[in-house]
Design a protein around this motif. Structure first.
Motif, PDB file in Angstrom:
ATOM      1  N   ARG A  54      45.026  39.921  49.343  1.00  0.00           N
ATOM      2  CA  ARG A  54      44.713  38.857  50.301  1.00  0.00           C
ATOM      3  C   ARG A  54      44.566  39.416  51.712  1.00  0.00           C
ATOM      4  N   MET A  55      45.426  40.374  52.079  1.00  0.00           N
ATOM      5  CA  MET A  55      45.336  40.983  53.407  1.00  0.00           C
ATOM      6  C   MET A  55      43.981  41.679  53.583  1.00  0.00           C
ATOM      7  N   VAL A  56      43.573  42.429  52.571  1.00  0.00           N
ATOM      8  CA  VAL A  56      42.315  43.167  52.666  1.00  0.00           C
ATOM      9  C   VAL A  56      41.135  42.205  52.784  1.00  0.00           C
ATOM     10  N   VAL A  57      41.091  41.205  51.927  1.00  0.00           N
ATOM     11  CA  VAL A  57      39.948  40.290  51.907  1.00  0.00           C
ATOM     12  C   VAL A  57      39.945  39.341  53.107  1.00  0.00           C
ATOM     13  N   ALA A  58      41.091  38.770  53.431  1.00  0.00           N
ATOM     14  CA  ALA A  58      41.140  37.737  54.473  1.00  0.00           C
ATOM     15  C   ALA A  58      41.257  38.293  55.884  1.00  0.00           C
ATOM     16  N   LYS A  59      41.780  39.505  56.036  1.00  0.00           N
ATOM     17  CA  LYS A  59      42.000  40.022  57.389  1.00  0.00           C
ATOM     18  C   LYS A  59      41.202  41.294  57.666  1.00  0.00           C
ATOM     19  N   VAL A  60      41.379  42.315  56.839  1.00  0.00           N
ATOM     20  CA  VAL A  60      40.731  43.603  57.114  1.00  0.00           C
ATOM     21  C   VAL A  60      39.208  43.473  57.021  1.00  0.00           C
ATOM     22  N   GLN A  61      38.704  42.908  55.929  1.00  0.00           N
ATOM     23  CA  GLN A  61      37.251  42.847  55.741  1.00  0.00           C
ATOM     24  C   GLN A  61      36.560  41.910  56.736  1.00  0.00           C
ATOM     25  N   GLN A  62      37.309  41.103  57.424  1.00  0.00           N
ATOM     26  CA  GLN A  62      36.729  40.183  58.405  1.00  0.00           C
ATOM     27  C   GLN A  62      36.531  40.827  59.768  1.00  0.00           C
ATOM     28  N   VAL A  63      37.036  42.042  59.963  1.00  0.00           N
ATOM     29  CA  VAL A  63      36.897  42.730  61.247  1.00  0.00           C
ATOM     30  C   VAL A  63      35.426  43.089  61.464  1.00  0.00           C
ATOM     31  N   ASP A  64      34.924  42.748  62.645  1.00  0.00           N
ATOM     32  CA  ASP A  64      33.531  43.010  62.985  1.00  0.00           C
ATOM     33  C   ASP A  64      33.244  44.514  62.994  1.00  0.00           C
ATOM     34  N   GLY A  65      32.135  44.913  62.375  1.00  0.00           N
ATOM     35  CA  GLY A  65      31.731  46.312  62.362  1.00  0.00           C
ATOM     36  C   GLY A  65      31.980  47.017  61.052  1.00  0.00           C
ATOM     37  N   ILE A  66      32.714  46.388  60.126  1.00  0.00           N
ATOM     38  CA  ILE A  66      32.985  47.006  58.825  1.00  0.00           C
ATOM     39  C   ILE A  66      31.821  46.726  57.882  1.00  0.00           C
ATOM     40  N   THR A  67      31.370  47.778  57.190  1.00  0.00           N
ATOM     41  CA  THR A  67      30.300  47.601  56.213  1.00  0.00           C
ATOM     42  C   THR A  67      30.802  47.700  54.774  1.00  0.00           C
ATOM     43  N   ARG A  68      31.904  48.440  54.540  1.00  0.00           N
ATOM     44  CA  ARG A  68      32.414  48.611  53.172  1.00  0.00           C
ATOM     45  C   ARG A  68      33.865  49.064  53.213  1.00  0.00           C
ATOM     46  N   THR A  69      34.654  48.604  52.233  1.00  0.00           N
ATOM     47  CA  THR A  69      36.041  49.063  52.107  1.00  0.00           C
ATOM     48  C   THR A  69      36.300  49.513  50.671  1.00  0.00           C
ATOM     49  N   LEU A  70      37.265  50.409  50.540  1.00  0.00           N
ATOM     50  CA  LEU A  70      37.731  50.855  49.230  1.00  0.00           C
ATOM     51  C   LEU A  70      39.261  50.929  49.327  1.00  0.00           C
ATOM     52  N   THR A  71      39.947  50.133  48.520  1.00  0.00           N
ATOM     53  CA  THR A  71      41.413  50.073  48.562  1.00  0.00           C
ATOM     54  C   THR A  71      41.981  50.945  47.455  1.00  0.00           C
ATOM     55  N   CYS A  72      42.886  51.857  47.834  1.00  0.00           N
ATOM     56  CA  CYS A  72      43.495  52.798  46.893  1.00  0.00           C
ATOM     57  C   CYS A  72      45.008  52.621  46.913  1.00  0.00           C
ATOM     58  N   PRO A  73      45.561  51.841  45.967  1.00  0.00           N
ATOM     59  CA  PRO A  73      47.008  51.648  45.936  1.00  0.00           C
ATOM     60  C   PRO A  73      47.744  52.975  45.675  1.00  0.00           C
ATOM     61  N   VAL A  74      48.877  53.133  46.309  1.00  0.00           N
ATOM     62  CA  VAL A  74      49.722  54.306  46.099  1.00  0.00           C
ATOM     63  C   VAL A  74      50.525  54.092  44.827  1.00  0.00           C
ATOM     64  N   VAL A  75      50.552  55.100  43.955  1.00  0.00           N
ATOM     65  CA  VAL A  75      51.333  55.024  42.725  1.00  0.00           C
ATOM     66  C   VAL A  75      52.411  56.108  42.751  1.00  0.00           C
ATOM     67  N   HIS A  76      53.537  55.801  42.162  1.00  0.00           N
ATOM     68  CA  HIS A  76      54.623  56.762  42.057  1.00  0.00           C
ATOM     69  C   HIS A  76      54.870  57.024  40.584  1.00  0.00           C
ATOM     70  N   LEU A  77      54.403  58.161  40.090  1.00  0.00           N
ATOM     71  CA  LEU A  77      54.508  58.482  38.653  1.00  0.00           C
ATOM     72  C   LEU A  77      55.759  59.279  38.368  1.00  0.00           C
TER      73      LEU A  77
END
Length: 77
Positions: A54-77
Motif C-alpha cells: 500500500r505504501m508503494v502504490v499509494a505514496k511512493v508511486q504517486q511522487v511526480d517524476g517517477i516512471t517505474r518502480t521495482l520493489t525487492c523485499p528483504v528475505v532472511h534465509l
C-alpha cells in the motif's frame, strides 16, 4: 517487520527531487539518488507485506517524476 528496497526510474533530471520527496514518506528509512539502470534506491519498512504494498502504490508511486518502480523485499534465509 518487513523491509524492502524500492528501485526507481525517474524522468531525466528528477532523481534528486524524487529522492528528497520520498525520504519524507513515513516508513522510508533511506532514499538515495544513484547512477546506473535505476535513478533512486529506497529502503523502506512496514509491519506487513500488504502495508508495504500500500505504501508503494499509494505514496511512493504517486511522487511526480517517477516512471517505474521495482520493489525487492528483504528475505532472511
Amino acid at each position: 517487520m518487513v523491509q524492502a528496497y524500492i528501485l526507481i526510474q525517474t524522468e531525466v533530471g528528477k532523481a534528486s527531487i524524487v529522492a528528497d520527496t520520498i525520504s519524507k514518506i513515513p516508513g522510508v528509512i533511506q532514499a538515495e539518488d544513484v547512477t546506473g539502470p535505476y535513478d533512486v534506491i529506497v529502503r523502506a519498512q512496514a509491519d506487513t507485506v500488504d502495508e508495504l504494498g500500500r505504501m508503494v502504490v499509494a505514496k511512493v508511486q504517486q511522487v511526480d517524476g517517477i516512471t517505474r518502480t521495482l520493489t525487492c523485499p528483504v528475505v532472511h534465509l
